[in-house]
Write an enzyme that holds these catalytic residues in place. Structure first.
Site, PDB file in Angstrom:
ATOM      1  N   GLU A   1       4.497  -6.973   7.043  1.00  0.00           N
ATOM      2  CA  GLU A   1       3.884  -5.876   7.795  1.00  0.00           C
ATOM      3  C   GLU A   1       4.485  -5.664   9.182  1.00  0.00           C
ATOM      4  OE1 GLU A   1       1.106  -6.943   4.580  1.00  0.00           O
ATOM      5  OE2 GLU A   1       2.282  -8.088   6.032  1.00  0.00           O
TER       6      GLU A   1
ATOM      7  N   GLY B   1      -0.487  -4.932   0.466  1.00  0.00           N
ATOM      8  CA  GLY B   1      -1.674  -4.641  -0.327  1.00  0.00           C
ATOM      9  C   GLY B   1      -1.700  -5.359  -1.666  1.00  0.00           C
TER      10      GLY B   1
ATOM     11  N   GLY C   1       0.824  -1.197   0.000  1.00  0.00           N
ATOM     12  CA  GLY C   1       0.000   0.000   0.000  1.00  0.00           C
ATOM     13  C   GLY C   1       0.860   1.249   0.000  1.00  0.00           C
TER      14      GLY C   1
END
Length: 346
Positions: free
Chosen positions: A136, A113, A64
Site C-alpha cells: 500500500e 484487499g 481493491g
C-alpha cells in the site's frame, strides 16, 4: 453478479472470485456480497464451513479496485472512499471473528484487499505460486484491511520491513510471518475442496499439508532486525545509511519508491499496536484514521495517478526528501471522533 460466484455446495458455503482478467480485484459490490453471504451462513445450520477461492492462475486477489476511488477522489468527493474502507474493514473483522471455519486458497498474488478477505480466516492455504504482500505504501496508503495486525505480530522487525517495502512473500515466508497456515501443492486443491464440501470438516486439511519450499526471510531476519529497529522513519533511514550491505542498499531503494508519509505512518502504527491489548478491531480502527484522511491529506491520489492512470512511475510525494515531521504523522493518525470506525455488532 458476474464478478463473484456465491453458492452452497454440500456442507460448505462457497465464494469464488471470478475476475481473473482483473486479477480478481475487489470492488465495493463484491465486498458487500461476501459480507451478506457470511452473515446468512453464520446462522445456517446446513453450512459447516466457508471456502474462499478464485479463478485464474495469476491471483487470488491482487487488491481493491481503486479506479472508482481515483475517479471520485479527484472530484473532491471523499465519501465514496471513506464508505468503501469502512464497510470493507467491517467485513475483515467479520471474517477474523467468524464462528465457523473459513478456508482460503491463495494462489498467485494476494495483496491489499485480497489479504483482507483471504488472510483472516481460520485455515489459510498457500501453494507454489503464492505471493503475498502489503504494497500500500507504493500508492500512498498504509497496510490496511487488518494487515497491520499481522505485521505487528510478526517476528522481530519483519512487520516494519514488509509494511514499508511491500516485499512479496512466498509460501514459506507467508507462513513464518503469520499470513498463511498450510502449504498444499496446487494440483491437490480441487480434490481437497471436494472433500471439504462433502464432509464439512476443516480439520482434514491437516492430513494434506506439506513442508513448503525454503523461504528467504529466515536468512534475512538478523539484518532486518538490525536495520528496521527504530522508533521512526528517520531512525530506520539512519540505520540503513550506516549499515553498508547489499540488503541495506536494496531496502533503501525500496523505501525511496514509496510515499514517505505512508511509510512514516506505517512505522508509527505498528509501534502503537504492539502489546497485549492488540485486537483486529483496534488495528482496523487505527488504519481507518489514515484511510479516512488519505484522499484529502495523503498521497493516494498521486500514487494511483503515477502507478495506474498515467503509469509514469514518477509520483510527486509529499516530503520527498523523506524528512516527515512528527506532526504530519500525528495528524493522519489522530482519533476521528464521531467519524471513527464502528462495528454493527457493537
Amino acid at each position: 453478479m458476474p464478478d463473484i460466484d456465491i453458492r452452497t455446495t454440500g456442507r460448505a458455503g462457497r465464494i469464488t472470485l471470478t475476475r481473473p482478467k482483473a486479477l480478481n480485484a475487489l470492488s465495493y459490490d463484491m465486498c458487500m456480497a461476501i459480507d451478506s453471504a457470511l452473515r446468512n451462513w453464520r446462522e445456517d445450520d446446513d453450512v459447516d464451513l466457508v471456502i474462499l477461492d478464485a479463478e485464474g492462475e495469476k491471483a487470488f486477489c491482487a487488491g481493491g479496485d481503486i479506479a472508482e476511488l481515483y475517479e471520485t477522489g479527484t472530484k473532491e468527493d471523499f465519501t465514496f472512499g471513506q464508505t468503501f474502507w469502512r464497510d470493507e474493514y467491517r467485513l475483515n473483522a467479520l471474517i477474523f471473528e467468524y464462528p465457523k471455519p473459513v478456508i482460503s486458497f491463495l494462489q498467485g498474488f494476494t495483496m491489499g484487499g485480497g489479504v483482507g478477505i483471504g488472510c483472516h480466516g481460520s485455515h489459510r492455504v498457500v501453494g507454489e505460486s503464492s505471493q503475498i504482500a502489503m504494497p500500500e505504501c507504493s500508492i500512498g496508503l498504509v497496510p490496511d484491511v487488518g494487515g497491520s495486525l499481522m505485521l505487528a505480530l510478526a517476528p522481530g522487525r519483519l512487520g516494519e520491513y514488509l509494511g514499508t517495502t511491500g516485499y512479496r512473500m512466498g509460501p514459506a515466508d507467508a507462513m513464518l510471518v503469520g499470513f498463511a497456515d498450510y502449504f498444499i501443492p496446487q494440483i491437490n486443491w480441487p480434490d481437497l475442496i471436494e472433500l471439504l464440501e462433502a464432509s464439512g470438516r476443516a480439520e482434514i486439511i491437516d492430513d494434506h499439508a506439506y513442508t513448503p519450499p525454503i523461504g528467504t526471510l529466515n536468512y534475512l531476519q538478523a539484518e532486518i532486525d538490525q536495520c528496521f529497529d527504530g522508533e521512526t522513519l528517520s531512525d530506520i533511514l539512519n540505520n540503513l545509511r550506516n549499515i553498508e550491505s547489499e540488503f541495506s542498499n536494496k531496502a533503501m531503494t525500496a523505501l525511496r519508491r514509496n510515499s514517505p508519509l505512508s511509510v512514516a505512518c506505517t512505522i508509527e502504527m505498528l509501534h502503537r499496536l504492539r502489546g497485549t491489548s492488540l485486537t483486529i478491531r483496534k488495528a482496523l480502527e487505527l488504519e481507518y484514521r489514515f484511510t479516512f484522511r488519505a484522499m484529502e491529506h495523503g498521497d493516494i491520489l498521486e500514487g494511483i495517478r503515477a502507478q495506474i492512470i498515467d503509469k509514469d512511475r514518477n509520483p510527486q510525494w509529499q516530503f520527498a526528501d523523506m524528512n516527515v515531521p512528527a506532526v504530519a504523522v500525528s495528524k493522519m493518525l489522530q482519533p476521528l471522533g464521531s467519524d471513527a470506525l464502528s462495528f454493527p455488532e457493537e
